[in-house]
Write a protein that holds these residues in place. Structure first.
Motif, PDB file in Angstrom:
ATOM      1  N   LEU A  74      28.325  -6.496   6.891  1.00  0.00           N
ATOM      2  CA  LEU A  74      27.158  -7.073   7.561  1.00  0.00           C
ATOM      3  C   LEU A  74      27.547  -8.385   8.222  1.00  0.00           C
ATOM      4  N   ASP A  75      28.373  -9.164   7.519  1.00  0.00           N
ATOM      5  CA  ASP A  75      28.783 -10.456   8.067  1.00  0.00           C
ATOM      6  C   ASP A  75      29.663 -10.288   9.297  1.00  0.00           C
ATOM      7  N   LEU A  78      27.444  -9.524  12.033  1.00  0.00           N
ATOM      8  CA  LEU A  78      26.709 -10.726  12.423  1.00  0.00           C
ATOM      9  C   LEU A  78      27.553 -11.599  13.355  1.00  0.00           C
ATOM     10  N   ARG A  81      27.825 -10.084  16.740  1.00  0.00           N
ATOM     11  CA  ARG A  81      26.596 -10.243  17.528  1.00  0.00           C
ATOM     12  C   ARG A  81      26.463 -11.671  18.030  1.00  0.00           C
ATOM     13  N   PRO A 137      25.131 -17.723   7.548  1.00  0.00           N
ATOM     14  CA  PRO A 137      23.863 -17.717   8.282  1.00  0.00           C
ATOM     15  C   PRO A 137      23.220 -16.337   8.221  1.00  0.00           C
ATOM     16  N   ALA A 138      21.932 -16.318   7.976  1.00  0.00           N
ATOM     17  CA  ALA A 138      21.223 -15.046   7.915  1.00  0.00           C
ATOM     18  C   ALA A 138      21.074 -14.486   9.313  1.00  0.00           C
ATOM     19  N   PRO A 139      20.836 -13.169   9.411  1.00  0.00           N
ATOM     20  CA  PRO A 139      20.758 -12.558  10.730  1.00  0.00           C
ATOM     21  C   PRO A 139      19.786 -13.226  11.694  1.00  0.00           C
ATOM     22  N   GLN A 140      18.693 -13.757  11.151  1.00  0.00           N
ATOM     23  CA  GLN A 140      17.741 -14.339  12.088  1.00  0.00           C
ATOM     24  C   GLN A 140      18.299 -15.604  12.722  1.00  0.00           C
TER      25      GLN A 140
ATOM     26  N   ASP B  14      13.309  -9.825   9.498  1.00  0.00           N
ATOM     27  CA  ASP B  14      13.466 -11.185  10.022  1.00  0.00           C
ATOM     28  C   ASP B  14      14.819 -11.789   9.664  1.00  0.00           C
ATOM     29  N   GLY B  15      15.652 -10.986   9.018  1.00  0.00           N
ATOM     30  CA  GLY B  15      17.009 -11.448   8.757  1.00  0.00           C
ATOM     31  C   GLY B  15      17.241 -12.032   7.380  1.00  0.00           C
ATOM     32  N   ARG B  17      18.579 -12.078   4.049  1.00  0.00           N
ATOM     33  CA  ARG B  17      19.640 -11.297   3.403  1.00  0.00           C
ATOM     34  C   ARG B  17      19.220 -10.814   2.005  1.00  0.00           C
ATOM     35  N   LEU B  54      24.554   0.510   6.957  1.00  0.00           N
ATOM     36  CA  LEU B  54      25.025  -0.254   8.128  1.00  0.00           C
ATOM     37  C   LEU B  54      24.172   0.039   9.345  1.00  0.00           C
ATOM     38  N   HIS B  57      20.744  -1.521   8.930  1.00  0.00           N
ATOM     39  CA  HIS B  57      20.787  -2.970   9.168  1.00  0.00           C
ATOM     40  C   HIS B  57      20.811  -3.261  10.668  1.00  0.00           C
TER      41      HIS B  57
END
Lengths: 278, 189
Positions: A74-75, A78, A81, A137-140, B14-15, B17, B54, B57
């Motif tokens: 996921l990271d 991220l 992106r 950092p979170a996705p948002q 909204d992200g 985690r 994945l 997400h």
């Protein structure tokens, strides 16, 4: 009755997929032929048995293992992106506002790339060195500026480095095997430290770059210490860390990074200042 | 199962985690069972679960808040299973274009065939069914699961697996025949 229904016909009948034209004949036959009706019943029983079997369950702790494998990916996504968004955003501006702007865009893009790389390295260093979760950092926040990511990554890196240095400074000088353990952590931290220092230099953040430069020197010294280090050499290393006030400076900068992260987050949370999400 | 806390999905979108991790904790076991039913073995099922999360997400922003999260995730998992089976199928095509069913995957089922000892020892229905499912090739199993469990029409199954309707039909016929041969004595007893 001689023309019994085939197994295929019974299967299609079970699933309700008998061709429309053949359906009346089939129903009529089933009603009048005991042999086919029995075969049909057996088929129903077998397929009902399949339905009644409980699903295969995963092993205990499966969810934890899934997350352990998933989180690093996921990271990585991220970071990709983040870099892509930076490129799109800045590239779009360059196209609209003229070619001269690309000159000014280039260093920012380089910083975004550097930050992306250091986040990955810092993440890996954190995973390897102490096994604790790294606050990324979170996705948002993916649309945040590279500087904001830098602050988060540096703060996290300094916390980890500080922990390692504290353990080393507090180690008994007779416990030479402790240094061997810290050497592995130091090696992991060096690469992340170098990338962050370069990023801080590019962004003109002198205070961060200075402390990271000093840290890099000490981390390299720890990482490259000989296997047969003596108690005196370990003592020297500890006193250098202490006399240079390295730990104190790391704490100050780490605290400042946390403060900046809070400010960044608050700024990011204000709708009017939100960056466009592609 | 209904989503226990829709706000978790909203936060994950909204992200957040931690919220996403909560979803992973809540649904992984369910999608593992689904993936295992589709693929027939633990390793492939785990890979499918990983891939499904994945994708989830990545696509979470497109998830409609009104929809049921588990249903959405179910669909993603089925698609990931199909992707895996189709990719295997391409490799099998290259290996033996004459008969897909005789490729390496069919060998994998062989080690799950019930030996007399295993049959004697196993009185559990689930064991019997799992053993029977182990006799199916990957394609038979996928076609059967999509038709029997997922409730797709044979035509839809064929579209999903990239097969002609007639070939899909025959895969399902073979699967049911194998299941019947393996399970009928148990039903009659």
């Amino acid at each position: 009755m001689t023309n019994h229904l085939s197994e295929e016909e019974l299967i299609l009948h079970y699933y309700g997929e008998t061709p429309r034209a053949a359906a009346p004949r089939l129903a009529e036959h089933l009603a009048s032929c005991g042999e086919c009706e029995a075969a049909n019943t057996r088929l129903h029983r077998v397929l009902t048995l399949v339905d009644s079997a409980p699903p295969v369950d995963a092993r205990p702790g499966f969810e934890r293992d899934v997350w352990a494998r998933l989180e690093p990916q996921l990271d990585e996504g991220l970071v990709r992106r983040l870099v892509r968004r930076s490129a799109v955003r800045e590239g779009g501006s360059a196209t609209r506002e003229g070619g001269w702007r690309t000159f000014f865009w280039a260093p920012q893009w380089a910083l975004a790339g550097g930050v992306a790389a250091l986040v990955v390295v810092a993440f890996m260093a954190g995973r390897i060195s102490n096994g604790t979760d790294v606050v990324l950092p979170a996705p948002q926040r993916a649309a945040a500026s590279p500087e904001r990511v830098l602050h988060a990554a540096v703060g996290d890196h300094l916390d980890r480095t500080q922990m390692m240095l504290v353990e080393l400074v507090n180690a008994d000088t007779d416990q030479l095997d402790q240094l061997a353990g810290e050497q592995a952590r130091a090696s992991d931290l060096v690469a992340a430290n170098r990338l962050m220092r370069q990023s801080a230099e590019q962004s003109g953040d002198g205070a961060i770059a200075d402390i990271l430069e000093d840290l890099e020197r000490v981390l390299l010294e720890i990482a490259n210490a000989p296997a047969d280090v003596t108690s005196n050499e370990l003592s020297d290393l500890k006193s250098r860390i202490t006399t240079e006030d390295l730990l104190f400076r790391v704490r100050v900068i780490a605290s400042e990074m946390r403060q900046r992260n809070r400010t960044d987050r608050e700024a990011g949370d204000r709708p009017a200042q939100r960056l466009p999400v592609s | 199962m209904e989503e226990r806390d829709p706000s978790v999905v909203a936060r994950a979108r909204d992200g957040d985690r931690d919220a996403f991790r909560a979803l992973v904790d809540l649904h992984s076991r369910y999608i593992y069972s689904l993936a295992h039913r589709m693929t027939g073995n633990a390793q492939d099922a785990e890979d499918v679960v990983q891939e499904a999360w994945l994708k989830a997400h990545k696509q979470l922003a497109r998830f409609e808040a009104r929809a049921d999260f588990r249903t959405w995730l179910h669909r993603i998992t089925v698609n990931c299973s199909i992707d895996l089976i189709r990719s295997r199928r391409h490799r099998e095509d290259a290996h033996d274009p004459a008969d897909l069913e005789q490729g390496p995957l069919s060998e994998r089922g062989a080690d799950t065939q019930p030996t007399p000892e295993r049959v004697a020892a196993s009185v559990q229905i689930s064991d019997r069914v799992q053993q029977a499912l182990g006799l199916l090739t990957a394609l038979e199993r996928a076609a059967f699961t999509l038709r029997h469990v997922e409730g797709m029409s044979i035509e839809e199954v064929g579209e999903q697996l990239g097969m002609k309707t007639s070939a899909t039909k025959h895969s399902i016929f073979r699967a049911v025949r194998k299941m019947r041969t393996a399970l009928e004595p148990f039903v009659e007893s």
